[in-house]
Design an enzyme around this catalytic site. Structure first.
Site, PDB file in Angstrom:
ATOM      1  N   HIS A   1      49.035  65.108  35.258  1.00 53.87           N
ATOM      2  CA  HIS A   1      49.269  66.373  35.971  1.00 53.87           C
ATOM      3  C   HIS A   1      48.614  67.452  35.121  1.00 53.87           C
ATOM      4  O   HIS A   1      48.791  67.486  33.905  1.00 53.87           O
ATOM      5  CB  HIS A   1      50.774  66.634  36.096  1.00 53.87           C
ATOM      6  CG  HIS A   1      51.119  67.763  37.012  1.00 53.87           C
ATOM      7  ND1 HIS A   1      50.908  69.074  36.662  1.00 53.87           N
ATOM      8  CD2 HIS A   1      51.652  67.786  38.253  1.00 53.87           C
ATOM      9  CE1 HIS A   1      51.301  69.852  37.670  1.00 53.87           C
ATOM     10  NE2 HIS A   1      51.761  69.095  38.645  1.00 53.87           N
TER      11      HIS A   1
ATOM     12  N   GLU B   1      52.448  72.589  40.788  1.00 54.06           N
ATOM     13  CA  GLU B   1      51.180  72.894  41.444  1.00 54.06           C
ATOM     14  C   GLU B   1      51.360  74.015  42.478  1.00 54.06           C
ATOM     15  O   GLU B   1      50.404  74.703  42.837  1.00 54.06           O
ATOM     16  CB  GLU B   1      50.768  71.599  42.166  1.00 54.06           C
ATOM     17  CG  GLU B   1      49.362  71.456  42.551  1.00 54.06           C
ATOM     18  CD  GLU B   1      49.072  69.988  42.917  1.00 54.06           C
ATOM     19  OE1 GLU B   1      49.399  69.075  42.116  1.00 54.06           O
ATOM     20  OE2 GLU B   1      48.515  69.757  43.994  1.00 54.06           O
TER      21      GLU B   1
ATOM     22  N   ARG C   1      49.930  77.348  41.605  1.00 56.04           N
ATOM     23  CA  ARG C   1      48.514  77.533  41.981  1.00 56.04           C
ATOM     24  C   ARG C   1      48.379  77.629  43.498  1.00 56.04           C
ATOM     25  O   ARG C   1      47.654  78.482  44.010  1.00 56.04           O
ATOM     26  CB  ARG C   1      47.670  76.359  41.444  1.00 56.04           C
ATOM     27  CG  ARG C   1      47.352  76.488  39.966  1.00 56.04           C
ATOM     28  CD  ARG C   1      46.720  75.212  39.440  1.00 56.04           C
ATOM     29  NE  ARG C   1      47.707  74.167  39.249  1.00 56.04           N
ATOM     30  CZ  ARG C   1      47.518  72.869  39.475  1.00 56.04           C
ATOM     31  NH1 ARG C   1      46.347  72.441  39.881  1.00 56.04           N
ATOM     32  NH2 ARG C   1      48.480  71.986  39.265  1.00 56.04           N
TER      33      ARG C   1
ATOM     34  N   ARG D   1      44.263  66.424  41.278  1.00 54.90           N
ATOM     35  CA  ARG D   1      44.726  66.481  39.886  1.00 54.90           C
ATOM     36  C   ARG D   1      43.778  65.845  38.894  1.00 54.90           C
ATOM     37  O   ARG D   1      43.682  66.299  37.756  1.00 54.90           O
ATOM     38  CB  ARG D   1      46.056  65.749  39.794  1.00 54.90           C
ATOM     39  CG  ARG D   1      47.087  66.533  40.462  1.00 54.90           C
ATOM     40  CD  ARG D   1      48.311  65.752  40.594  1.00 54.90           C
ATOM     41  NE  ARG D   1      49.249  66.630  41.239  1.00 54.90           N
ATOM     42  CZ  ARG D   1      50.459  66.297  41.572  1.00 54.90           C
ATOM     43  NH1 ARG D   1      50.888  65.086  41.315  1.00 54.90           N
ATOM     44  NH2 ARG D   1      51.241  67.159  42.127  1.00 54.90           N
TER      45      ARG D   1
ATOM     46  N   HIS E   1      51.644  61.764  34.436  1.00 56.72           N
ATOM     47  CA  HIS E   1      52.580  62.237  35.461  1.00 56.72           C
ATOM     48  C   HIS E   1      52.995  61.156  36.456  1.00 56.72           C
ATOM     49  O   HIS E   1      54.175  61.010  36.758  1.00 56.72           O
ATOM     50  CB  HIS E   1      51.899  63.378  36.214  1.00 56.72           C
ATOM     51  CG  HIS E   1      52.728  64.009  37.280  1.00 56.72           C
ATOM     52  ND1 HIS E   1      53.925  64.621  37.013  1.00 56.72           N
ATOM     53  CD2 HIS E   1      52.534  64.121  38.624  1.00 56.72           C
ATOM     54  CE1 HIS E   1      54.431  65.110  38.143  1.00 56.72           C
ATOM     55  NE2 HIS E   1      53.617  64.800  39.131  1.00 56.72           N
ATOM     56  N   HIS E   2      52.032  60.416  36.977  1.00 58.09           N
ATOM     57  CA  HIS E   2      52.369  59.480  38.054  1.00 58.09           C
ATOM     58  C   HIS E   2      51.620  58.176  37.849  1.00 58.09           C
ATOM     59  O   HIS E   2      50.442  58.171  37.499  1.00 58.09           O
ATOM     60  CB  HIS E   2      51.984  60.074  39.412  1.00 58.09           C
ATOM     61  CG  HIS E   2      52.587  59.341  40.572  1.00 58.09           C
ATOM     62  ND1 HIS E   2      53.824  59.642  41.084  1.00 58.09           N
ATOM     63  CD2 HIS E   2      52.126  58.293  41.296  1.00 58.09           C
ATOM     64  CE1 HIS E   2      54.106  58.831  42.085  1.00 58.09           C
ATOM     65  NE2 HIS E   2      53.093  58.000  42.229  1.00 58.09           N
TER      66      HIS E   2
ATOM     67  N   ARG F   1      47.211  60.028  43.446  1.00 60.14           N
ATOM     68  CA  ARG F   1      48.159  60.525  44.454  1.00 60.14           C
ATOM     69  C   ARG F   1      47.987  62.018  44.685  1.00 60.14           C
ATOM     70  O   ARG F   1      47.787  62.786  43.741  1.00 60.14           O
ATOM     71  CB  ARG F   1      49.599  60.257  43.994  1.00 60.14           C
ATOM     72  CG  ARG F   1      50.621  60.847  44.945  1.00 60.14           C
ATOM     73  CD  ARG F   1      52.024  60.501  44.557  1.00 60.14           C
ATOM     74  NE  ARG F   1      52.475  61.124  43.331  1.00 60.14           N
ATOM     75  CZ  ARG F   1      52.855  62.402  43.206  1.00 60.14           C
ATOM     76  NH1 ARG F   1      52.780  63.226  44.240  1.00 60.14           N
ATOM     77  NH2 ARG F   1      53.278  62.855  42.046  1.00 60.14           N
TER      78      ARG F   1
END
Ligand code: FAD
Ligand code: MEZ
Length: 595
Positions: free
Chosen positions: A390, A403, A406, A427, A529-530, A569
């Site tokens: 991220h 996010e 932004r 990302r 992050h993911h 993602r």
């Protein structure tokens, strides 16, 4: 009134009017209470905990000290009061206050703020891997020879959004469920989710005149995932997304605010009115519904092995209870909903060496147990190598900055004071661009109009990670950014907003000029992050085995699975994924056990 730094004094006991504030002589809670009546002060049976939730013990804490809400009410003027935190559910006293060891502030597992509580130790994680636990363990052998400690239809492993959705859905289809959660509190990564939940063709979009389509959400998702997503799973994600929003709102959720995340062609990210964090709200709604249905949620209870018969059909789950040891639950189906592994840097960096040593945005339970638990029971894995950073973890507070900041208008600048990227690109691209800047960090810059568009920003301000100034130049100069250049970059960006065209980076949405009231800056850097890959499932949420066949009675949902998001993602697609696939896994597991 001035806020004081957080200190839990034992005077909190005065809330219930029972205890006077004694002085601290002992160095842990058990020793301290021993002087006040011995073991019976906390335990019903000498030194033996009642259950892994420590139900009786927590009731004793509350008898003297009051409930979490009582203690929180005494701390309204305390800076960073953990009792006033965003954690959903009903976090137990023992989530932080340990009896026989040093206490740890659970918030310290994600944040880096100063806390001060009696008998405090340092946050340290000493979790053994699943395969290490399973090595020649006599306690396990003994537990498996004993009778099951409980019998149910379905065991759901994990109390995040996928697990709780599965639990509520399976219960409503008539099945008995037990939810296992290895952490002391509910919600996993889901409770941290901030920006929102993606869905197309919702009532909320229609009310705002937003035009969207299933084709557009599919196209965005596939493009973001570099077209390696499993199209059958994307179809489930997209076609059920509006239904999942309706399901949640039917359970009591508010998802009326609709914004935009990176890689989306239109506004389709749903969150509570005013822009509060989506995850804590969704978990609270699901948790309240689970409690209303009297679903058995067992904390401090780690699933170690899925037990199968000689035909490979699920027969139960082996559990390691933090306080009560190993035991097994008899069940005909299991839903693996253990989340991802971004917090396990050994696992992450073995798969993607570039990410070695990176910080993570995730909660401490995101270690990837589910991959071993399901893998040892025969599950195939998919796309494990795709791991997402991220772009915006706050350097000062260790907290992920959504996010949505932004999406609602903030820009990113480097130390030279210049923009360097389309802020709402995907990302992978935004993270790579930040890592190319001086010092490998960047600054989110916004004004009061962005601040007031998103409630979540107040939380970052409360955490003290958002310096502000009425002068952009002064703000920049105070943070080591070229202030004069920053002023020019913001003025140029405002011209793009007025003309509707970003001539520098082709940013597609520029919702507002940055020229209202004070200016704010948050220094940010990418963090793991993911994890896009995981257990392979089919479009019914059934786990696919290494031989390509479905494993009977084994279902999986959420971040533990692979295939929905491909190589990358899109922001907002995970909450949609976990609710849709969680519900589906719960319902299909319930149908399976009825057959
Ligand atoms: P989790 O919510 O992580 O739940 C899994 C649970 O299983 C955990 O509680 C874990 O402790 C438990 N568990 C693990 N192993 C075991 C075991 N062996 N036994 C028992 N229990 C176990 N996505 C969006 O779409 N929108 C957002 O706005 C968004 N914001 C995010 C913000 C942050 C800071 C983070 C970290 C993620 C965000 N995401 C967002 C991603 C999203 O939150 C997650 O992908 C999603 O919540 C995962 O849900 P889950 O139910 O699969 O797993
Ligand atoms: O989907 C996410 O991970 C997300 C939207 C995070 C965030 O920035 O809020």
């Amino acid at each position: 009134m001035m806020k004081t730094r957080f200190t839990l004094t034992l005077a909190a006991g005065l809330v219930a009017g029972v205890l006077a504030a004694p002085t601290l002589a002992a160095d842990n809670l058990a020793a301290f209470h021993a002087d006040m009546g011995g073991c019976q002060n906390c335990h019903s049976d000498a030194n033996k905990p009642t259950d892994d939730n420590l139900t009786y013990e927590n009731e004793q804490c509350q008898t003297c000290h009051g409930t979490l809400a009582d203690v929180a009410a005494t701390e309204e003027n305390v800076e960073h009061s953990p009792h006033l935190s965003h954690l959903p559910g009903e976090p137990a006293c023992t989530s932080c206050h340990m009896g026989h060891e040093k206490s740890v502030v659970y918030c310290d597992s994600c944040h880096s703020f100063d806390f001060n509580m009696p008998f405090q130790g340092k946050w340290e994680r000493k979790e053994q891997g699943i395969n290490d636990l399973l090595q020649a363990n006599l306690d396990i052998e003994k537990a498996l020879k004993a009778e099951p400690r409980a019998t149910t239809d379905i065991v759901i492993i994990g109390s995040g959004g996928a697990g709780l959705s599965a639990a509520v859905a399976a219960h409503d289809k008539g099945a008995g469920v037990i939810v296992l959660e290895k952490e002391p509190l509910v919600g996993g990564n889901t409770k941290l989710a901030a920006g929102g939940m993606n869905a197309a063709l919702t009532k909320q979009q229609a009310a705002k005149g937003i035009e969207d389509s299933l084709e557009l959400m599919t196209e965005d998702t596939m493009k973001g995932g570099r077209n390696i997503n499993d199209p059958a799973l994307v179809e489930v994600l997209v076609t059920h997304s509006a239904g999942s929003v309706d399901w949640l709102t039917g359970l009591g959720a508010d998802l009326n605010d609709v914004g935009r995340m990176g890689g989306a062609s239109v506004n389709r990210t749903h969150r509570p009115t005013g822009g509060a964090g989506v995850g804590a709200h969704v978990v609270q709604v699901l948790y309240d519904n689970a409690i209303k249905r009297e679903i058995d949620i067992r904390y401090n209870s780690r699933a170690v092995e899925i037990l199968e018969d000689d035909k490979g059909q699920v027969r139960g789950v082996l559990v390691k209870g933090e306080h009560t040891g190993y035991y097994w639950i008899k069940a005909e189906a299991v839903v693996v909903a253990t989340g991802g592994f971004a917090r396990n840097n050994d696992r992450v960096s073995a798969l993607d060496p570039k990410l070695k040593g990176f910080a993570a945005t995730n909660h401490p339970g995101a270690t990837g147990d589910g991959l071993d638990v399901a893998g040892n029971a025969g599950a195939a894995m998919k796309d494990l190598e795709y791991i997402q950073a991220h772009p915006t973890l706050s350097v000062a507070g260790g907290v992920m900055v959504t996010e949505a900041v932004r999406g609602n208008g903030a820009i990113l600048v480097n130390r030279e004071g210049d923009r360097f990227v389309n802020e709402i690109t995907t990302r992978d691209k935004a993270s790579a661009a930040i890592l190319e800047q001086t010092g490998k960090t960047a600054f989110l810059i916004f004004d009061d109009s962005v601040r007031h568009s998103l409630k979540k920003i107040e939380r970052y301000i409360e955490l003290g990670v958002v310096p502000s100034n009425s002068s952009l130049k002064a703000l920049g100069d105070s943070l080591g950014i070229n202030g004069a250049e920053l002023e020019k970059s913001v003025a140029r960006y405002n011209e793009f907003v007025a003309s509707g065209k970003d001539a520098d980076f082709a940013r597609p949405n520029m919702p507002r000029s940055l020229n209202q009231g004070s200016y704010y800056a948050i220094e940010v850097t990418p963090a793991v992050h993911h994890t896009m890959g995981g257990v392979q499932i089919d479009n019914q949420g059934e786990v696919v085995g290494k031989d390509g066949k479905v494993i009977k009675g084994m279902f999986a949902a959420g971040e533990v699975t692979g295939g929905v998001h491909g190589a990358n993602r899109l922001g907002g697609n995970a909450i949609s994924d976990i609710v849709t696939f969680g519900r589906m896994a719960g319902e299909n597991a319930a149908s399976f056990v009825k057959k």
